[in-house]
Design an enzyme around this catalytic site. Structure first.
Site, PDB file in Angstrom:
ATOM      1  N   LYS A  24      -9.113  17.763   6.468  1.00  0.00           N
ATOM      2  CA  LYS A  24      -8.593  17.866   5.106  1.00  0.00           C
ATOM      3  C   LYS A  24      -9.726  17.755   4.089  1.00  0.00           C
ATOM      4  CE  LYS A  24      -4.593  15.836   4.567  1.00  0.00           C
ATOM      5  NZ  LYS A  24      -3.777  14.623   4.583  1.00  0.00           N
ATOM      6  N   ARG A  94      -5.443   9.784   0.895  1.00  0.00           N
ATOM      7  CA  ARG A  94      -4.927  10.684   1.938  1.00  0.00           C
ATOM      8  C   ARG A  94      -5.739  10.579   3.219  1.00  0.00           C
ATOM      9  NH1 ARG A  94      -5.064  16.531  -0.703  1.00  0.00           N
ATOM     10  NH2 ARG A  94      -3.377  16.873   0.800  1.00  0.00           N
ATOM     11  N   GLY A 103       1.515  14.716   9.659  1.00  0.00           N
ATOM     12  CA  GLY A 103       2.536  13.690   9.545  1.00  0.00           C
ATOM     13  C   GLY A 103       2.292  12.459  10.403  1.00  0.00           C
ATOM     14  N   MET A 105      -0.339  10.339  10.260  1.00  0.00           N
ATOM     15  CA  MET A 105      -0.926   9.216   9.531  1.00  0.00           C
ATOM     16  C   MET A 105      -0.409   9.234   8.102  1.00  0.00           C
ATOM     17  SD  MET A 105      -4.659   9.149  11.202  1.00  0.00           S
ATOM     18  CE  MET A 105      -4.878  10.844  10.842  1.00  0.00           C
ATOM     19  N   ARG A 338      -5.653  24.646   5.669  1.00  0.00           N
ATOM     20  CA  ARG A 338      -6.117  24.470   7.052  1.00  0.00           C
ATOM     21  C   ARG A 338      -5.661  25.679   7.854  1.00  0.00           C
ATOM     22  NH1 ARG A 338      -2.018  19.568   7.869  1.00  0.00           N
ATOM     23  NH2 ARG A 338      -0.102  20.734   7.793  1.00  0.00           N
ATOM     24  N   HIS A 456       9.634  18.465   9.075  1.00  0.00           N
ATOM     25  CA  HIS A 456       8.914  17.806  10.162  1.00  0.00           C
ATOM     26  C   HIS A 456       9.341  18.361  11.522  1.00  0.00           C
ATOM     27  CE1 HIS A 456       8.336  14.574  13.176  1.00  0.00           C
ATOM     28  NE2 HIS A 456       7.162  14.497  12.590  1.00  0.00           N
ATOM     29  N   SER A 766     -12.218  22.911  48.797  1.00  0.00           N
ATOM     30  CA  SER A 766     -11.255  23.022  47.702  1.00  0.00           C
ATOM     31  C   SER A 766     -10.889  21.597  47.305  1.00  0.00           C
ATOM     32  CB  SER A 766     -10.018  23.801  48.160  1.00  0.00           C
ATOM     33  OG  SER A 766      -9.094  23.861  47.093  1.00  0.00           O
ATOM     34  N   ASN A 770      -5.146  15.906  43.335  1.00  0.00           N
ATOM     35  CA  ASN A 770      -4.014  14.962  43.300  1.00  0.00           C
ATOM     36  C   ASN A 770      -4.302  13.787  44.232  1.00  0.00           C
ATOM     37  OD1 ASN A 770      -2.877  16.903  41.738  1.00  0.00           O
ATOM     38  ND2 ASN A 770      -1.406  17.606  43.267  1.00  0.00           N
ATOM     39  N   CYS A 833      -7.553  22.973  43.740  1.00  0.00           N
ATOM     40  CA  CYS A 833      -6.166  23.374  43.906  1.00  0.00           C
ATOM     41  C   CYS A 833      -5.176  22.273  43.530  1.00  0.00           C
ATOM     42  CB  CYS A 833      -5.908  23.871  45.323  1.00  0.00           C
ATOM     43  SG  CYS A 833      -6.125  22.591  46.560  1.00  0.00           S
ATOM     44  N   TYR A 853     -13.627  29.094  41.597  1.00  0.00           N
ATOM     45  CA  TYR A 853     -12.281  29.419  41.132  1.00  0.00           C
ATOM     46  C   TYR A 853     -11.469  28.161  40.861  1.00  0.00           C
ATOM     47  CZ  TYR A 853     -10.566  28.307  45.829  1.00  0.00           C
ATOM     48  OH  TYR A 853     -10.259  27.648  46.994  1.00  0.00           O
TER      49      TYR A 853
HETATM   50  P1  ADP Z   1      -0.190  15.102   5.187  1.00  0.00           P
HETATM   51  O1  ADP Z   1      -1.477  15.077   5.938  1.00  0.00           O
HETATM   52  O2  ADP Z   1       0.878  14.317   5.846  1.00  0.00           O
HETATM   53  O3  ADP Z   1       0.206  16.491   4.803  1.00  0.00           O
HETATM   54  P2  ADP Z   1      -1.244  14.785   2.530  1.00  0.00           P
HETATM   55  O4  ADP Z   1      -2.413  13.901   2.365  1.00  0.00           O
HETATM   56  O5  ADP Z   1      -1.538  16.236   2.585  1.00  0.00           O
HETATM   57  O6  ADP Z   1      -0.447  14.311   3.812  1.00  0.00           O
HETATM   58  O7  ADP Z   1      -0.283  14.451   1.322  1.00  0.00           O
HETATM   59  C1  ADP Z   1       1.105  14.405   1.337  1.00  0.00           C
HETATM   60  C2  ADP Z   1       1.649  15.170   0.150  1.00  0.00           C
HETATM   61  O8  ADP Z   1       1.165  14.679  -1.086  1.00  0.00           O
HETATM   62  C3  ADP Z   1       1.310  16.639   0.197  1.00  0.00           C
HETATM   63  O9  ADP Z   1       2.431  17.389  -0.204  1.00  0.00           O
HETATM   64  C4  ADP Z   1       0.204  16.754  -0.821  1.00  0.00           C
HETATM   65  O10 ADP Z   1       0.167  18.049  -1.357  1.00  0.00           O
HETATM   66  C5  ADP Z   1       0.578  15.726  -1.858  1.00  0.00           C
HETATM   67  N1  ADP Z   1      -0.607  15.217  -2.541  1.00  0.00           N
HETATM   68  C6  ADP Z   1      -1.672  14.647  -1.963  1.00  0.00           C
HETATM   69  N2  ADP Z   1      -2.621  14.349  -2.885  1.00  0.00           N
HETATM   70  C7  ADP Z   1      -2.151  14.757  -4.075  1.00  0.00           C
HETATM   71  C8  ADP Z   1      -2.679  14.733  -5.409  1.00  0.00           C
HETATM   72  N3  ADP Z   1      -3.895  14.271  -5.683  1.00  0.00           N
HETATM   73  N4  ADP Z   1      -1.916  15.225  -6.385  1.00  0.00           N
HETATM   74  C9  ADP Z   1      -0.689  15.714  -6.109  1.00  0.00           C
HETATM   75  N5  ADP Z   1      -0.134  15.764  -4.890  1.00  0.00           N
HETATM   76  C10 ADP Z   1      -0.854  15.293  -3.857  1.00  0.00           C
HETATM   77 MG    MG Z   2      -0.814  17.755   3.847  1.00  0.00          MG
END
Ligand code: ADP
Ligand code: MG
Ligand code: MG
Length: 876
Positions: A24, A94, A103, A105, A338, A456, A766, A770, A833, A853
């Site tokens: 990220k 974040r 989702g 963390m 991403r 999710h 071979s 397991n 194998c 192989y």
């Molecule tokens: P995840 O990895 O679970 O997607 P994110 O870190 O991307 O978590 O954030 C969760 C939500 O919060 C996302 O929808 C993201 O766009 C929003 N968000 C994160 N940082 C900001 C920010 N600085 N301003 C506005 N929205 C944010």
């Molecule tokens: Mg996100």
């Protein structure tokens, strides 16, 4: 402590710094560098996370000081200040690891809010509703993530508030309602934690950063890592980013979009957004979002700007992008990009399209597909005739394709428990949360009442290749969530339902499934892969039908044919039982004579199916008692057939009992005690080969006879002598020059460490990984399930050594065996194998060992072809 730099502004980084900044952070930095509208911020590195754990789960003073320095910089660039009523700085905190873990963390928004700031913010924005909405969200997220108070208390308070105000939607609550909620939330916090909600933004910040570091080790993240082979020592980065607000009113909003359709791979923007909403609102399924093209009507300028950015990002990353954006009062901000998760079908289509568009090379196409995903493509589909006869009882969103049929279950725990027992289950939920991950993994399909295509459930199911139907609003759950009603019918736990993840249809009955049809894009990429591969891919097949299936999937031979699997059929088991309980060699030979034509027929069928590709056949391996009758009727019948006294037979049977059969009378030990078994099997193997070779002079039939469970070269030499004397006589008589090889499995540690001796007698090795794993660890695959969970929890082991090869221990034995084997027989043929032969990370290890192989079950063959190509490319 080191003099490392632990914090980077987004403008200091780029996409190549993924290991340090996390996915990220690196991509936020890259987008910043590309001049895209990204809210300013900085990234605390994955090394800081590792240091946090080294320092006993604390942030040391020098890292603290560095973070504060970057907060000051952020204050300077934004012109805002933490806690300043005049112009407060609000940030998001974040998580973001190297590998995307959606989702898994935690993230906290609107950090920096307190009672004073919220008032000032309300006045400054002239929008008290918005200010209090942001505040109550912050308290909620902070309490949940940092202090682990638990979401449900807050959800209840919101529901009570909505009820008392007589409204249905969050957006209908007024500024005063939200202000009151914020007060209730703080009271809730105090009653649970015993202290006031922290009002100092710096205290809030460090609490949040620690929480993100901690979330790296939460149970769902640990489980996700194990499923996806992500090492636990990578750590997560933390991004601190200035907030932008999608909940400022009707000209603000938030959304997620993919640059191509993640379910089908079709070209074109694909996504959802919500006006007047923040962060996770779109994915949480709180309100039903609008589709991305409706943004054109909502705000044509922002839409046009967004489309330009999407194109630029795709052309920059040369891959399908998954993006998060926010519109603050008509101004667009990019919050994440991403490489998007996609279904297996989409992955192949996108790879081919990108090659055709000239964006990537064939090599890059081969590298970009996750071999584990291929499984999904090979998954069954509904039998079309049965499907036509069935009437859907409801239709939701086609969130993840494929067909699934199973018993309905309503909790993730039940799904996991029943799935582990081999039952087919469909997890039916209001919506899923990251806590449900293990249950989702064990379900054949997932059905949710709430949530869109990017919910999710949808995202996780697509990643797993599991069929999913989401957002089926007509589902209503019964009392205690122990049943549900749909289409006028009530379903209890255990009732059969079927899902069509491609159309979204749900059926209240069992519908037969058929194997998938594999062609088109898939075939193109796999063919490219074959050109890069250096290891061959063979299959483990015991029947002509399996062998044909594997050929269709591209197997280049058989690496393991288990002869005993043929013995269980009703017409054969009697003969094998006679052989086992025979008291004299003559009796045994008579029984074996009955088996000979059957085995010969099997082998002919297999050679035919393999069309001249090599076939490795293993001599009888399992403990004999596995074949013995336990039923009184069967025992009586056997006694009659063999002219034996019933008691005498029972005595023989009980004499065959073993305390530890897997380490008992099995493998080559059978041939040492009963040479006539090996002789009969060799005869069947060689006679079949002669017959097929004569029928197909254009093929080169080369049987490879494999002697199992060897630990000592002399026992190999003994059994080999039975094999060669039998084979050579038959070949001499046949009038053709048939070649054959004799080799052994390396599955006992003693064989691995004396492999130089063993190789003098063996033309090939071979690895039977397991048994080798079982004997190296000293625990059995069948019993390990009982205690491995405790080993994961205590981090003694990170993954199941029977699923993912233990390269440290078992791998060392393999490496030793390869080196020693080559020292006495440089041209020795090497293969694997065990189950590991179809596991991508294990295949990569086999490449480094220099095996010729890998061999795996027929349905894993395409996975192995791709994984072997990637392993070869990596080794280049
Ligand atoms: P995840 O990895 O679970 O997607 P994110 O870190 O991307 O978590 O954030 C969760 C939500 O919060 C996302 O929808 C993201 O766009 C929003 N968000 C994160 N940082 C900001 C920010 N600085 N301003 C506005 N929205 C944010
Ligand atoms: Mg996100
Ligand atoms: Mg074995």
């Amino acid at each position: 402590m080191t003099d490392n730099k632990f914090v980077y502004e987004f403008s200091e980084g780029d996409a190549s710094m993924r290991n340090l900044l996390g996915g990220k952070g690196a991509n936020l930095a890259e987008m910043t560098g590309l001049g895209m509208p990204v809210p300013e911020g900085f990234c605390i590195t994955t090394e800081a996370c590792t240091q946090y754990y080294v320092d006993g789960e604390t942030i040391n003073d020098s890292i603290k000081a560095e973070i504060l320095e970057y907060i000051a910089k952020l204050e300077a660039t934004t012109g805002k200040k933490f806690g300043d009523p005049g112009n407060p700085l609000l940030v998001s905190v974040r998580s973001g690891s190297r590998a995307s873990m959606p989702g898994m963390m935690d993230t906290i928004l609107n950090l920096g809010m307190n009672d004073t700031v919220v008032e000032a913010f309300a006045a400054k924005t002239n929008n008290p509703r918005f200010a209090y909405d942001s505040y109550r969200r912050f308290i909620q997220m902070y309490s949940d993530v940092v202090m682990e108070v638990g979401k449900s208390y807050f959800e209840e308070l919101i529901d009570e508030m909505k009820e008392s105000r007589g409204v249905k939607q969050d957006v209908e609550l007024t500024a005063d309602d939200l202000k009151e909620l914020a007060t209730e939330f703080k009271a809730q916090y105090k009653s649970k934690i015993g202290a006031d909600f922290p009002s100092d933004p710096v205290e809030q910040l460090f609490g949040a950063i620690k929480a993100v570091f901690r979330s790296w080790d939460n149970p769902r993240a640990v489980y996700y890592r194990r499923m996806n082979d992500i090492p636990s020592d990578w750590g997560t980065a933390v991004n601190v980013q200035s907030m932008v607000f999608g909940n400022m009113g009707d000209t603000s909003g938030t959304g997620v979009a993919f640059s191509r359709n993640p379910a089908t791979g079709d070209k074109g923007l694909y996504g959802e957004f919500l006006m007047n909403a923040q962060g996770e609102d779109v994915v949480a399924g709180i309100r039903t979002p609008e589709t991305i093209d409706q943004l054109k009507d909502e705000n044509p300028d922002v839409y046009a700007q967004f489309v330009t950015i999407v194109d630029k990002l795709e052309n920059h990353y040369h891959d399908m992008q998954d993006m998060e954006f926010t519109i603050e009062e008509g101004k667009l901000f990019m919050l994440q990009t991403r490489n998007g998760k996609r279904t297996a079908a989409a992955a192949f289509k996108i790879a081919c399209d990108l090659v055709d568009e000239g964006q990537i090379t064939q090599e890059q196409a081969v590298r970009m597909i996750d071999p584990k995903q291929i499984d999904a493509l090979l998954h069954p589909q509904f039998n079309q005739a049965d499907l036509k006869a069935a009437v859907p009882i409801g239709k939701g969103l086609p969130a993840s394709p494929g067909a699934a049929c199973g018993k309905a279950v309503f909790t993730a725990e039940h799904a996991a428990a029943m799935g582990k027992q081999g039952e087919d289950v469909i997890l039916v939920r209001l919506e899923t949360t990251p806590e449900d991950i293990e249950g989702m993994h064990h379900a054949k399909g997932i059905l949710t009442a709430r949530g869109g295509m990017t919910s999710h459930a949808a995202v996780v199911a697509r990643g797993m290749g599991t069929c999913c139907v989401s957002g089926l609003g007509e589902i209503s759950f019964g009392p205690g969530g122990k049943s549900f009603t749909l289409g006028g019918k009530t379903f209890n736990e255990g009732d059969w339902i079927s899902l069509d993840g491609t159309s979204g249809a749900v059926y209240g009955e069992k519908i037969a499934t058929v194997p998938a049809d594999v062609s088109g894009y898939f075939g193109r990429v796999i063919e490219w892969a074959d050109a890069f591969r250096t290891m061959k891919v063979r299959t483990n097949a015991d029947t002509p039908a399996d062998a044909r299936q594997a050929r269709a999937f591209g197997a280049e031979g058989i690496g393991l044919c288990r002869t005993e699997h043929m013995f269980f059929e009703t017409d054969r088991i009697a003969a094998i039982r006679e052989m086992i309980v025979s008291k004299t060699v003559e009796q045994r030979e008579a029984a074996l004579a009955k088996l000979l034509p059957m085995q010969r027929g099997d082998f002919e069928g297999i050679y035919e199916a393999m069309e001249g590709f090599p076939v490795t056949i293993r001599l009888l391996d399992p403990p004999l008692h596995e074949f013995l009758p336990t039923d009184e009727d069967d025992i009586v019948a056997l006694a009659a057939e063999m002219n034996l006294d019933l008691d005498e037979l029972k005595e023989i049977i009980s004499s065959l009992h073993e305390f530890n059969p897997m380490m008992g009378h099995r493998g080559c030990r059978l041939d040492v005690t009963y040479p006539e078994i090996g002789a009969m099997q060799t005869r069947a193997i060689i006679e079949a080969a002669v017959n097929v070779q004569k029928a197909h002079p254009e093929w080169k039939v080369v049987p490879e006879i494999m002697i199992p469970l060897v630990g000592e070269v002399k026992e190999l030499a003994f059994v080999k002598n039975i094999v060669t004397s039998t084979a050579d006589a038959i070949i001499a008589e046949s009038g053709i020059a048939l070649e054959y090889l004799v080799g052994t499995m390396i599955e006992i540690p003693r064989a691995a460490i004396t492999a130089d001796e063993i190789a003098k007698e063996a033309q090939f090795f071979s690895f039977g990984t397991n048994d080798l794993t079982q004997m190296t660890f000293g625990f059995s695959r069948d019993d390990a399930g009982k205690f491995l969970d405790a080993y994961y929890a205590t981090k003694i082991y990170e993954s199941d050594p029977f699923a993912r090869l233990d390269t440290v221990g078992v791998g060392k034995l393999m490496k030793t065996a390869v080196e020693l084997g080559k020292s006495t027989r440089p041209d020795i043929k090497l293969g694997i194998c065990g189950e590991h032969g179809g596991d991508p990370s294990s295949i990569e290890f086999c490449q480094t060992l220099g095996l010729n192989y890998v061999s795996c079950s027929p349905f894993r063959v395409p996975v192995a072809r791709l994984a072997a190509a990637q392993a070869a490319l990596k080794a280049k």
